[in-house]
Design an enzyme around this catalytic site. Structure first.
Site, short mmCIF file in Angstrom:
data_model
loop_
_atom_site.label_atom_id
_atom_site.label_comp_id
_atom_site.label_asym_id
_atom_site.label_seq_id
_atom_site.Cartn_x
_atom_site.Cartn_y
_atom_site.Cartn_z
N CYS A 11 27.17 -42.61 2.88
CA CYS A 11 26.75 -43.92 2.39
C CYS A 11 26.90 -44.90 3.55
O CYS A 11 27.27 -44.51 4.66
CB CYS A 11 27.51 -44.35 1.14
SG CYS A 11 29.26 -44.64 1.34
N CYS A 85 22.11 -44.92 1.96
CA CYS A 85 22.12 -45.26 3.39
C CYS A 85 20.70 -45.37 3.95
O CYS A 85 20.52 -45.74 5.10
CB CYS A 85 22.96 -44.28 4.20
SG CYS A 85 22.38 -42.60 4.20
N CYS A 89 20.28 -42.58 7.49
CA CYS A 89 20.70 -41.19 7.35
C CYS A 89 19.80 -40.29 8.18
O CYS A 89 18.59 -40.27 7.96
CB CYS A 89 20.63 -40.75 5.89
SG CYS A 89 21.84 -41.54 4.84
#
Length: 137
Positions: A11, A85, A89
């Protein structure tokens, strides 16, 4: 997949959702899964309300430190679970990705964090079933 499956929770701040998920996975799998968590912009400490919510269910994440997301952590994981995220990511072809849309517990009171915690537990239990890992009763 390796003999011992590896899961990475990602996250933004690695201070709440991903830490709770990692705590549940480590606890419920009794070490049968390698667990990592990281953030695209990690916080300086774990959300104290997330720590309190996890203590209520007998899991202590207070000593955890938010970790920086690295390409190496993604590469070393069999399953990557993202939690808000977005584009931060990294995507590695061939990895199994899951996106768990969950409310962010940052700045929320305990009564708002508990339902997030409980939903994370349900998802972790499902994941363990998918991985074929028995859970703690």
């Amino acid at each position: 997949m390796s003999v011992k499956p590896s899961v990475l929770f990602v996250c933004v701040h690695n201070a709440g959702r991903s830490q709770m998920a990692a705590g549940f996975l480590a606890h419920l799998s009794r070490g049968a899964v390698e667990v990592r968590s990281a953030g695209s912009a990690p916080g300086d400490r774990i959300n104290p309300v997330a720590v309190e919510a996890m203590r209520e269910v007998g899991i202590d994440i207070s000593a955890n430190t938010p970790q920086v997301l690295t390409p190496e952590a993604v590469e070393a994981s069999d399953v990557v679970i993202t939690m808000g995220c977005g584009d931060a990511c990294p995507v590695v072809p061939g990895k199994r990705y899951l996106d768990w849309e969950l409310d962010d517990p940052a700045g929320q009171p305990l009564d708002k964090v508990r339902p997030v915690r409980d939903e994370i537990r349900l998802r972790v239990e499902r994941l363990l079933g998918e991985l074929g890992v028995p859970t703690r009763t």
